[in-house]
Design an enzyme around this catalytic site. Structure first.
Site, PDB file in Angstrom:
ATOM      1  N   GLY A   1       0.779  -1.235   0.000  1.00  0.00           N
ATOM      2  CA  GLY A   1       0.000   0.000   0.000  1.00  0.00           C
ATOM      3  C   GLY A   1       0.811   1.285   0.000  1.00  0.00           C
ATOM      4  O   GLY A   1       0.392   2.277   0.600  1.00  0.00           O
TER       5      GLY A   1
ATOM      6  N   ASN B   1       1.189   3.173  -2.598  1.00  0.00           N
ATOM      7  CA  ASN B   1       0.342   4.124  -3.332  1.00  0.00           C
ATOM      8  C   ASN B   1      -0.804   4.607  -2.455  1.00  0.00           C
ATOM      9  O   ASN B   1      -1.159   5.781  -2.481  1.00  0.00           O
ATOM     10  CB  ASN B   1      -0.194   3.488  -4.621  1.00  0.00           C
ATOM     11  CG  ASN B   1       0.818   3.567  -5.743  1.00  0.00           C
ATOM     12  OD1 ASN B   1       1.002   4.620  -6.349  1.00  0.00           O
ATOM     13  ND2 ASN B   1       1.514   2.463  -6.001  1.00  0.00           N
TER      14      ASN B   1
ATOM     15  N   MET C   1      -4.772  -7.000  -6.521  1.00  0.00           N
ATOM     16  CA  MET C   1      -4.323  -8.062  -7.412  1.00  0.00           C
ATOM     17  C   MET C   1      -5.417  -9.087  -7.701  1.00  0.00           C
ATOM     18  O   MET C   1      -5.216 -10.293  -7.529  1.00  0.00           O
ATOM     19  CB  MET C   1      -3.087  -8.757  -6.813  1.00  0.00           C
ATOM     20  CG  MET C   1      -1.945  -7.815  -6.521  1.00  0.00           C
ATOM     21  SD  MET C   1      -1.375  -6.946  -7.996  1.00  0.00           S
ATOM     22  CE  MET C   1      -0.464  -8.260  -8.776  1.00  0.00           C
TER      23      MET C   1
ATOM     24  N   ASN D   1      -7.364   2.570 -12.104  1.00  0.00           N
ATOM     25  CA  ASN D   1      -6.273   1.673 -11.720  1.00  0.00           C
ATOM     26  C   ASN D   1      -4.957   2.318 -12.087  1.00  0.00           C
ATOM     27  O   ASN D   1      -4.887   3.145 -13.005  1.00  0.00           O
ATOM     28  CB  ASN D   1      -6.423   0.345 -12.481  1.00  0.00           C
ATOM     29  CG  ASN D   1      -5.342  -0.663 -12.119  1.00  0.00           C
ATOM     30  OD1 ASN D   1      -4.989  -0.808 -10.942  1.00  0.00           O
ATOM     31  ND2 ASN D   1      -4.793  -1.349 -13.106  1.00  0.00           N
TER      32      ASN D   1
ATOM     33  N   HIS E   1      -1.173   1.082 -13.282  1.00  0.00           N
ATOM     34  CA  HIS E   1      -0.494  -0.121 -13.774  1.00  0.00           C
ATOM     35  C   HIS E   1       0.964   0.239 -14.078  1.00  0.00           C
ATOM     36  O   HIS E   1       1.220   1.227 -14.776  1.00  0.00           O
ATOM     37  CB  HIS E   1      -1.182  -0.630 -15.046  1.00  0.00           C
ATOM     38  CG  HIS E   1      -0.526  -1.865 -15.584  1.00  0.00           C
ATOM     39  ND1 HIS E   1      -0.739  -3.116 -15.033  1.00  0.00           N
ATOM     40  CD2 HIS E   1       0.375  -2.034 -16.580  1.00  0.00           C
ATOM     41  CE1 HIS E   1      -0.012  -4.004 -15.687  1.00  0.00           C
ATOM     42  NE2 HIS E   1       0.679  -3.377 -16.630  1.00  0.00           N
TER      43      HIS E   1
ATOM     44  N   SER F   1       1.050   3.920 -15.798  1.00  0.00           N
ATOM     45  CA  SER F   1      -0.153   4.455 -16.441  1.00  0.00           C
ATOM     46  C   SER F   1      -1.321   4.440 -15.451  1.00  0.00           C
ATOM     47  O   SER F   1      -1.495   3.471 -14.705  1.00  0.00           O
ATOM     48  CB  SER F   1      -0.570   3.568 -17.626  1.00  0.00           C
ATOM     49  OG  SER F   1       0.492   3.383 -18.534  1.00  0.00           O
TER      50      SER F   1
ATOM     51  N   THR G   1     -12.014  -0.901 -17.626  1.00  0.00           N
ATOM     52  CA  THR G   1     -13.103  -1.448 -18.433  1.00  0.00           C
ATOM     53  C   THR G   1     -12.928  -2.962 -18.447  1.00  0.00           C
ATOM     54  O   THR G   1     -12.046  -3.490 -17.751  1.00  0.00           O
ATOM     55  CB  THR G   1     -13.074  -0.879 -19.872  1.00  0.00           C
ATOM     56  OG1 THR G   1     -11.792  -1.149 -20.418  1.00  0.00           O
ATOM     57  CG2 THR G   1     -13.354   0.610 -19.902  1.00  0.00           C
TER      58      THR G   1
ATOM     59  N   LEU H   1      -8.616  -6.395 -19.356  1.00  0.00           N
ATOM     60  CA  LEU H   1      -7.623  -6.306 -18.292  1.00  0.00           C
ATOM     61  C   LEU H   1      -6.503  -5.335 -18.678  1.00  0.00           C
ATOM     62  O   LEU H   1      -5.865  -5.498 -19.720  1.00  0.00           O
ATOM     63  CB  LEU H   1      -7.039  -7.709 -18.020  1.00  0.00           C
ATOM     64  CG  LEU H   1      -5.976  -7.776 -16.922  1.00  0.00           C
ATOM     65  CD1 LEU H   1      -6.563  -7.460 -15.555  1.00  0.00           C
ATOM     66  CD2 LEU H   1      -5.296  -9.137 -16.930  1.00  0.00           C
ATOM     67  N   ASP H   2      -6.265  -4.348 -17.820  1.00  0.00           N
ATOM     68  CA  ASP H   2      -5.231  -3.318 -18.062  1.00  0.00           C
ATOM     69  C   ASP H   2      -5.421  -2.646 -19.422  1.00  0.00           C
ATOM     70  O   ASP H   2      -4.455  -2.150 -20.014  1.00  0.00           O
ATOM     71  CB  ASP H   2      -3.816  -3.923 -17.976  1.00  0.00           C
ATOM     72  CG  ASP H   2      -3.513  -4.508 -16.602  1.00  0.00           C
ATOM     73  OD1 ASP H   2      -4.028  -3.969 -15.614  1.00  0.00           O
ATOM     74  OD2 ASP H   2      -2.777  -5.500 -16.523  1.00  0.00           O
TER      75      ASP H   2
ATOM     76  N   GLN I   1       7.736   3.430  -9.004  1.00  0.00           N
ATOM     77  CA  GLN I   1       6.829   3.708  -7.870  1.00  0.00           C
ATOM     78  C   GLN I   1       6.951   5.141  -7.384  1.00  0.00           C
ATOM     79  O   GLN I   1       5.953   5.755  -7.004  1.00  0.00           O
ATOM     80  CB  GLN I   1       7.102   2.732  -6.735  1.00  0.00           C
ATOM     81  CG  GLN I   1       6.423   1.385  -6.973  1.00  0.00           C
ATOM     82  CD  GLN I   1       5.868   0.785  -5.700  1.00  0.00           C
ATOM     83  OE1 GLN I   1       6.450   0.936  -4.633  1.00  0.00           O
ATOM     84  NE2 GLN I   1       4.756   0.073  -5.803  1.00  0.00           N
TER      85      GLN I   1
ATOM     86  N   GLU J   1       4.703   6.957  -9.426  1.00  0.00           N
ATOM     87  CA  GLU J   1       3.300   6.643  -9.114  1.00  0.00           C
ATOM     88  C   GLU J   1       2.815   7.443  -7.911  1.00  0.00           C
ATOM     89  O   GLU J   1       1.675   7.916  -7.887  1.00  0.00           O
ATOM     90  CB  GLU J   1       3.157   5.145  -8.813  1.00  0.00           C
ATOM     91  CG  GLU J   1       3.424   4.263 -10.026  1.00  0.00           C
ATOM     92  CD  GLU J   1       3.117   2.803  -9.775  1.00  0.00           C
ATOM     93  OE1 GLU J   1       3.259   2.339  -8.624  1.00  0.00           O
ATOM     94  OE2 GLU J   1       2.742   2.110 -10.746  1.00  0.00           O
TER      95      GLU J   1
HETATM   96  C1  GRF Z   1       2.063  -0.490  -7.943  1.00  0.00           C
HETATM   97  O1  GRF Z   1       3.320  -0.471  -8.528  1.00  0.00           O
HETATM   98  C2  GRF Z   1       0.983  -0.420  -8.974  1.00  0.00           C
HETATM   99  O2  GRF Z   1       1.401   0.083 -10.200  1.00  0.00           O
HETATM  100  C3  GRF Z   1       0.579  -1.845  -9.158  1.00  0.00           C
HETATM  101  O3  GRF Z   1       0.779  -2.464  -7.941  1.00  0.00           O
HETATM  102  C4  GRF Z   1       1.777  -1.782  -7.210  1.00  0.00           C
HETATM  103  C5  GRF Z   1       1.238  -1.558  -5.834  1.00  0.00           C
HETATM  104  O4  GRF Z   1       2.215  -1.177  -4.946  1.00  0.00           O
HETATM  105  N1  GRF Z   1      -0.770  -1.917  -9.658  1.00  0.00           N
HETATM  106  P1  GRF Z   1       1.848  -0.629  -3.507  1.00  0.00           P
HETATM  107  O5  GRF Z   1       1.076  -1.703  -2.792  1.00  0.00           O
HETATM  108  O6  GRF Z   1       1.048   0.611  -3.698  1.00  0.00           O
HETATM  109  O7  GRF Z   1       3.162  -0.360  -2.849  1.00  0.00           O
END
Ligand code: GRF
Length: 227
Positions: free
Chosen positions: A22, A24, A100, A117, A119, A146, A151, A154-155, A181, A184
């Site tokens: 987590g 993100n 996931m 999402n 990705h 991204s 939709t 997938l991805d 990351q 992100e």
């Molecule tokens: C991220 O890199 C995201 O792109 C992918 O899963 C990862 C999640 O990482 N969908 P975290 O749990 O937020 O550290």
């Protein structure tokens, strides 16, 4: 978006779904502490009871829930339980942040236009798993992340924004993944904020709208945003 309640303006309600550590989610929680933040994270859910991100949410005083996928016979019954739980939280936006699970078409359609999402690749490259290793193996010089509407594919949903990182000569999937990351953690909170402000929407033909207009190209943020 500023959903109205009898003329009284209320903040968009955000639910974040996770499966792992987590980081993100943490970036989203941190960004939501800003006094002028236009939304509220009202719940964090996981399909895994041991997801580290649940503690991050609890520390921030956010309601958490677990719908353990191992307790369900199939994807349909798991998603039905997830929809029931999400409905109770009445989200304006469902944010997948390392969730996931492949979602059923039913769930995706139910939350159409309010399900996003992140990705870890420059989509449409490397849908699915192990994106950093695959970018390295292919000898890519640029990789990234991204943010997209979800939709049925997938991805594969309409891409809202991307951020690129260079692939360095001695990169491993860990070093490359860490660089992705870091991007992100800046990009996702900004996109979520824009969604809550009503600046980003999904149009009727699956086009991404920014301030009411179809985006001419996938959004990228200026480099200094990431410094
Ligand atoms: C991220 O890199 C995201 O792109 C992918 O899963 C990862 C999640 O990482 N969908 P975290 O749990 O937020 O550290």
């Amino acid at each position: 978006m500023t959903p109205s309640d009898g003329g009284k303006s209320i903040q968009p309600r955000i639910v974040v779904l996770i499966s792992g550590s987590g980081t993100n989610l943490q970036a989203l929680i941190d960004s939501a502490t800003a006094a002028d933040y236009p939304g509220r994270i009202v719940g964090v859910g996981s399909n895994r009871p041991d997801a580290g991100g649940l503690e991050r949410a609890q520390r921030a005083g956010i309601e958490t829930f677990v719908i353990d996928h191992t307790q369900y016979d199939n994807r349909e019954s798991f998603d039905a339980a997830l929809i029931r739980k999400l409905e109770k939280l009445t989200p304006d936006l469902v944010v997948l942040a390392g969730f996931m699970r492949i979602l059923t078409d039913d769930l995706v359609r139910y939350f159409r236009g309010r399900l996003i999402n992140i990705h870890p690749s420059i989509l449409p490259n490397y849908q699915g798993l192990k994106t950093h290793a695959r970018a390295l193996e292919a000898g890519d010089t640029v990789h990234g992340t991204s943010v997209h509407f979800v939709t049925e594919e997938l991805d594969g949903g309409p891409i809202i924004a991307q951020a690129e990182v260079p692939v360095l000569e001695n990169d491993t999937d860990q070093t490359l993944g860490a660089r992705v990351q870091a991007r992100e953690h800046v990009l996702y909170p900004i996109i979520v904020r824009w969604f809550c402000e009503g600046r980003i929407n999904l149009g009727p033909d699956d086009e991404v709208l920014f301030d009411g207009e179809p985006i001419p190209a996938i959004l990228t943020l200026p480099a200094d945003v990431y410094q």
